[in-house]
Scaffold this motif. Structure first.
Motif, PDB file in Angstrom:
ATOM      1  N   ARG A 291     -43.036   9.413  40.430  1.00  0.00           N
ATOM      2  CA  ARG A 291     -41.619   9.188  40.736  1.00  0.00           C
ATOM      3  C   ARG A 291     -41.378   7.722  41.078  1.00  0.00           C
ATOM      4  NH1 ARG A 291     -41.430  13.962  44.731  1.00  0.00           N
ATOM      5  NH2 ARG A 291     -39.571  13.112  45.713  1.00  0.00           N
ATOM      6  N   VAL A 292     -42.365   7.107  41.760  1.00  0.00           N
ATOM      7  CA  VAL A 292     -42.258   5.677  42.042  1.00  0.00           C
ATOM      8  C   VAL A 292     -42.245   4.893  40.720  1.00  0.00           C
ATOM      9  CG1 VAL A 292     -43.428   3.677  43.055  1.00  0.00           C
ATOM     10  CG2 VAL A 292     -43.282   5.817  44.323  1.00  0.00           C
ATOM     11  N   ALA A 293     -43.082   5.332  39.780  1.00  0.00           N
ATOM     12  CA  ALA A 293     -43.118   4.665  38.476  1.00  0.00           C
ATOM     13  C   ALA A 293     -41.757   4.790  37.780  1.00  0.00           C
ATOM     14  CB  ALA A 293     -44.220   5.257  37.604  1.00  0.00           C
ATOM     15  N   VAL A 294     -41.138   5.965  37.890  1.00  0.00           N
ATOM     16  CA  VAL A 294     -39.803   6.154  37.315  1.00  0.00           C
ATOM     17  C   VAL A 294     -38.815   5.202  38.005  1.00  0.00           C
ATOM     18  CG1 VAL A 294     -37.871   7.762  37.045  1.00  0.00           C
ATOM     19  CG2 VAL A 294     -40.190   8.562  36.639  1.00  0.00           C
ATOM     20  N   ALA A 295     -38.923   5.105  39.337  1.00  0.00           N
ATOM     21  CA  ALA A 295     -38.034   4.210  40.078  1.00  0.00           C
ATOM     22  C   ALA A 295     -38.242   2.762  39.638  1.00  0.00           C
ATOM     23  CB  ALA A 295     -38.278   4.345  41.581  1.00  0.00           C
ATOM     24  N   GLY A 296     -39.500   2.385  39.388  1.00  0.00           N
ATOM     25  CA  GLY A 296     -39.803   1.031  38.935  1.00  0.00           C
ATOM     26  C   GLY A 296     -39.108   0.711  37.625  1.00  0.00           C
ATOM     27  N   VAL A 297     -39.004   1.713  36.759  1.00  0.00           N
ATOM     28  CA  VAL A 297     -38.297   1.539  35.492  1.00  0.00           C
ATOM     29  C   VAL A 297     -36.786   1.502  35.739  1.00  0.00           C
ATOM     30  CG1 VAL A 297     -37.751   2.692  33.314  1.00  0.00           C
ATOM     31  CG2 VAL A 297     -40.107   2.520  34.058  1.00  0.00           C
ATOM     32  N   LEU A 298     -36.305   2.359  36.634  1.00  0.00           N
ATOM     33  CA  LEU A 298     -34.866   2.413  36.925  1.00  0.00           C
ATOM     34  C   LEU A 298     -34.346   1.095  37.508  1.00  0.00           C
ATOM     35  CD1 LEU A 298     -34.339   5.956  38.454  1.00  0.00           C
ATOM     36  CD2 LEU A 298     -33.600   5.125  36.230  1.00  0.00           C
ATOM     37  N   ALA A 299     -35.219   0.365  38.224  1.00  0.00           N
ATOM     38  CA  ALA A 299     -34.794  -0.879  38.850  1.00  0.00           C
ATOM     39  C   ALA A 299     -34.367  -1.914  37.813  1.00  0.00           C
ATOM     40  CB  ALA A 299     -35.910  -1.439  39.726  1.00  0.00           C
ATOM     41  N   LEU A 300     -34.783  -1.709  36.564  1.00  0.00           N
ATOM     42  CA  LEU A 300     -34.367  -2.613  35.486  1.00  0.00           C
ATOM     43  C   LEU A 300     -33.030  -2.187  34.896  1.00  0.00           C
ATOM     44  CD1 LEU A 300     -37.855  -3.001  33.878  1.00  0.00           C
ATOM     45  CD2 LEU A 300     -36.364  -4.931  34.332  1.00  0.00           C
ATOM     46  N   LYS A 301     -32.468  -1.091  35.406  1.00  0.00           N
ATOM     47  CA  LYS A 301     -31.210  -0.542  34.910  1.00  0.00           C
ATOM     48  C   LYS A 301     -31.218  -0.323  33.397  1.00  0.00           C
ATOM     49  CE  LYS A 301     -28.550  -0.825  38.739  1.00  0.00           C
ATOM     50  NZ  LYS A 301     -27.348  -0.313  39.273  1.00  0.00           N
ATOM     51  N   PRO A 302     -32.167   0.460  32.909  1.00  0.00           N
ATOM     52  CA  PRO A 302     -32.234   0.693  31.464  1.00  0.00           C
ATOM     53  C   PRO A 302     -31.189   1.731  31.041  1.00  0.00           C
ATOM     54  CG  PRO A 302     -33.939   1.952  32.542  1.00  0.00           C
ATOM     55  CD  PRO A 302     -33.189   1.226  33.628  1.00  0.00           C
TER      56      PRO A 302
ATOM     57  N   GLU B 138     -34.490  -8.473  25.952  1.00  0.00           N
ATOM     58  CA  GLU B 138     -33.221  -7.771  26.088  1.00  0.00           C
ATOM     59  C   GLU B 138     -33.430  -6.284  25.844  1.00  0.00           C
ATOM     60  OE1 GLU B 138     -30.256  -8.462  27.291  1.00  0.00           O
ATOM     61  OE2 GLU B 138     -31.375 -10.256  27.873  1.00  0.00           O
ATOM     62  N   ILE B 139     -34.257  -5.974  24.849  1.00  0.00           N
ATOM     63  CA  ILE B 139     -34.484  -4.568  24.506  1.00  0.00           C
ATOM     64  C   ILE B 139     -35.354  -3.879  25.538  1.00  0.00           C
ATOM     65  CG2 ILE B 139     -35.793  -3.161  22.847  1.00  0.00           C
ATOM     66  CD1 ILE B 139     -34.188  -4.668  20.676  1.00  0.00           C
ATOM     67  N   ARG B 140     -36.323  -4.613  26.076  1.00  0.00           N
ATOM     68  CA  ARG B 140     -37.158  -4.001  27.122  1.00  0.00           C
ATOM     69  C   ARG B 140     -36.354  -3.683  28.372  1.00  0.00           C
ATOM     70  NH1 ARG B 140     -42.754  -7.372  26.330  1.00  0.00           N
ATOM     71  NH2 ARG B 140     -43.449  -6.162  24.533  1.00  0.00           N
ATOM     72  N   LYS B 141     -35.284  -4.459  28.618  1.00  0.00           N
ATOM     73  CA  LYS B 141     -34.409  -4.140  29.743  1.00  0.00           C
ATOM     74  C   LYS B 141     -33.670  -2.833  29.492  1.00  0.00           C
ATOM     75  CE  LYS B 141     -32.936  -8.702  30.839  1.00  0.00           C
ATOM     76  NZ  LYS B 141     -31.746  -9.560  30.935  1.00  0.00           N
TER      77      LYS B 141
ATOM     78  N   ILE C 113     -32.144  -0.796  18.669  1.00  0.00           N
ATOM     79  CA  ILE C 113     -31.797  -0.187  19.953  1.00  0.00           C
ATOM     80  C   ILE C 113     -30.333  -0.512  20.200  1.00  0.00           C
ATOM     81  CG2 ILE C 113     -32.346  -0.066  22.418  1.00  0.00           C
ATOM     82  CD1 ILE C 113     -34.716   0.750  20.635  1.00  0.00           C
ATOM     83  N   PHE C 114     -29.493   0.479  20.306  1.00  0.00           N
ATOM     84  CA  PHE C 114     -28.039   0.289  20.408  1.00  0.00           C
ATOM     85  C   PHE C 114     -27.549  -0.721  19.376  1.00  0.00           C
ATOM     86  CE2 PHE C 114     -29.230   1.833  24.635  1.00  0.00           C
ATOM     87  CZ  PHE C 114     -28.409   2.938  24.700  1.00  0.00           C
ATOM     88  N   GLY C 115     -28.073  -0.589  18.166  1.00  0.00           N
ATOM     89  CA  GLY C 115     -27.619  -1.424  17.073  1.00  0.00           C
ATOM     90  C   GLY C 115     -28.292  -2.779  16.969  1.00  0.00           C
ATOM     91  N   VAL C 116     -29.062  -3.183  18.016  1.00  0.00           N
ATOM     92  CA  VAL C 116     -29.708  -4.507  17.976  1.00  0.00           C
ATOM     93  C   VAL C 116     -31.117  -4.363  17.417  1.00  0.00           C
ATOM     94  CG1 VAL C 116     -30.441  -6.481  19.360  1.00  0.00           C
ATOM     95  CG2 VAL C 116     -28.420  -5.158  20.034  1.00  0.00           C
ATOM     96  N   PRO C 117     -31.402  -5.079  16.308  1.00  0.00           N
ATOM     97  CA  PRO C 117     -32.741  -4.954  15.744  1.00  0.00           C
ATOM     98  C   PRO C 117     -33.798  -5.560  16.678  1.00  0.00           C
ATOM     99  CG  PRO C 117     -31.398  -6.488  14.461  1.00  0.00           C
ATOM    100  CD  PRO C 117     -30.534  -5.982  15.554  1.00  0.00           C
TER     101      PRO C 117
END
Lengths: 276, 271
Positions: free
Chosen positions: A145-156, A75-78, A63-67
């Motif tokens: 949409r709340v679920a999407v927001a829950g993911v966005l809160a991690l700033k992925p 780190e990757i889950r973030k 993920i972005f070069g990090v295995p």
């Protein structure tokens, strides 16, 4: 550098179970990619591999070069957020803002920053007005949409939607697609949309087709939908517009294969004028 | 959609609603101790007065409060009647028939017990009327924090409680759906003897259990992918805060406890 990079990834659910073999797949940063496939094609397994919920038997995932490994897992889950299929089974708290906060709380974000992230995430999905609402009382599309927001809160940097529209009604499906497209266009979010609705794949930059654990087609949506017969062998139907184009061509008109209804309308008009 | 709010939270804004849930929990414990320490009518009267004032400040309608009492009315009657007939006092009984006898003390004692149970029920239901389930779990988590010293999984316990509360409405809906699906297939839940009726629920329970397990599995994945790593390093968005309100309520609780103890020492037994 690829946002997601799968190299010779093998995975199986035990002996004789479902397996993915030699999967090679790249997603570029900022891209909107669709992964199409029928049930049991391995498309959901892809989502679970990409953020380390499942561990491949062989091969590497970067993920972005990090295995992806035990050490880099969190780190990757973030970086890679996943929105799942059932809106009821991915909310942890009963109140919208508490649920959005959950991910940010997990990674030890300071309080004031969590507040800002909730503002941002609910704003991005257009749910600010429901900040203090009970999750259970929302519609399917709103819950998702709340679920999407829950993911966005991690700033992925990457968001994977694993059949996130499959259980929604057409309106809810549109709500989610609008949010996702906006995130991709405006926030430069890398989006991987996993679906069996071919219609949703039309807006993607690129599309992949999976069948029985293998990557069988890839290209722009137009390239993929131009081979309708092949698509049918993987139990995927053509989008309506492609069916219309084909029928017109078979009926004696000559329109170019397009996925845009406006272009098609122009072509038909031109044909009719020239024809007469 | 059904709105199954656990413990019937009554959603308004009031002085009592705004109190810190931890304080409300502690107040409830102190209050229950007071009820049991009170051994005369004067002390119990003071307890009742405090509760009545609290109910007024909570702005929960009186009908709601009585609804909570209705649930235990049978229990109250049985306790009262048993005590009335079997309490043996000094002196001559007022009424006698076989082994049954009513003494003057028996009457007082029964009334006293009725009051005690009433106060218990009203004060504990007032807690659930004025506190959201989420605030309640937060409060319990916070109060149990010292137990972390003996490696008790306080955070995990609180998380389990809040997820359970969150899942109650979803599972209620699911039960209804399965029930309807089985009815459509000719299942009969309404007729037959009790054994038969209980057996009829097996085709509901098994799919419900399977679906609950599947849900748990999916929720686990969703929590994992949102970086859940247990209680360590975790921050909390909602902080519980003590304010002047809580200070007032705490002083009321302390005063009540002291008052009841003093009355117990100086006024003595029931009469």
């Amino acid at each position: 550098m690829h946002a997601i990079e799968f190299r010779d990834v093998d995975f199986s659910y035990g002996e004789g179970g479902f397996r993915i073999s030699k999967l090679n797949l790249d997603v570029e940063e900022g891209e909107f990619v669709a992964i199409l496939g029928h049930n049991g094609s391995g498309k959901s397994t892809f989502a679970r591999l990409a953020n380390g919920i499942l561990v491949p038997d062989r091969g590497t995932i970067r993920i972005f070069g990090v295995p992806l490994s035990d050490k880099t897992l969190y780190e990757i889950r973030k970086q890679v957020g996943v929105v799942f299929q059932n809106p009821d089974n991915q909310t942890v708290a009963s109140i919208v803002e508490d649920d959005v906060a959950f991910g940010a709380e997990n990674i030890g974000t300071p309080r004031e920053e969590i507040g800002r992230r909730i503002d941002f995430a609910l704003g991005a999905v257009g749910m600010q007005a429901y900040r203090h609402a009970t999750v259970q009382r929302l519609s399917g599309g709103q819950k998702q949409r709340v679920a999407v927001a829950g993911v966005l809160a991690l700033k992925p940097r990457v968001m994977i939607l694993d059949e996130s529209t499959a259980m929604l009604d057409p309106r809810g499906r549109k709500e989610i697609m609008d949010v996702v497209l906006r995130l991709n266009r405006e926030e430069k979010m890398t989006v991987v949309l996993i679906t069996h609705f071919v219609e949703e794949a039309m807006q993607a930059d690129r599309a992949f087709v999976m069948n029985r654990g293998e990557l069988v087609m890839q290209g722009t949506p137009r390239e993929i939908f131009s081979d309708g017969e092949r698509l049918l062998t993987f139990n995927l139907a053509l989008p309506r517009i492609s069916v219309i184009c084909q029928a017109l061509n078979e009926g004696g008109m000559s329109v170019t294969d397009t996925l845009d209804f406006n272009i098609l309308a122009d072509e038909i008009a031109k044909e009719l004028v020239c024809g007469s | 959609m059904k709105d199954v709010s656990f413990g019937q939270y009554y959603p308004i804004d009031s002085y009592v609603h705004r109190l810190d849930p931890r304080l409300k929990l502690l107040f409830l414990i102190v209050y229950i101790v007071c009820i049991f320490l009170a051994n005369n009518f004067a002390a119990l009267g003071v307890c009742a007065a405090v509760l009545i004032v609290t109910v007024i400040f909570s702005r929960v309608p009186i009908g709601k409060v009585f609804r909570a009492v209705r649930g235990v009315i049978v229990l109250i009657m049985i306790t009262a009647v048993l005590n009335l007939f079997f309490y043996t006092g000094e002196g001559e009984p007022l009424w006698e028939w076989g082994i049954l006898a009513i003494y003057r003390e028996g009457i007082f004692f029964s009334v006293f017990l009725i009051l005690r149970i009433l106060l218990l029920v009203v004060c504990s239901s007032l807690l659930t009327y004025t506190t959201t389930p989420v605030a309640l779990t937060d409060g319990i988590e916070s109060l149990l924090t010292p137990l972390k010293w003996i490696k008790f999984p306080v955070h995990e316990l609180a998380l389990i409680m809040s997820i359970a509360l969150r899942m109650i409405p979803a599972l209620t809906e699911e039960t209804e759906r399965i029930k309807n699906a089985q009815k459509a297939r000719g299942a009969d839940f309404e007729s037959g003897n009790p054994v038969k009726r209980i057996k009829a629920f097996i085709p509901i329970l098994i799919p419900l259990l399977l679906s609950a397990l599947r849900r748990a599995d999916e929720l686990g994945d969703a929590m994992d992918s949102r970086c859940y790593m247990g209680g360590k390093k975790r921050t909390k968005y909602k902080k519980l805060r003590f304010s002047w309100r809580d200070l007032i309520a705490a002083s009321v609780g302390a005063a009540l406890l002291a008052g009841v103890i003093v009355m117990r020492i100086f006024l003595g037994g029931i009469l």
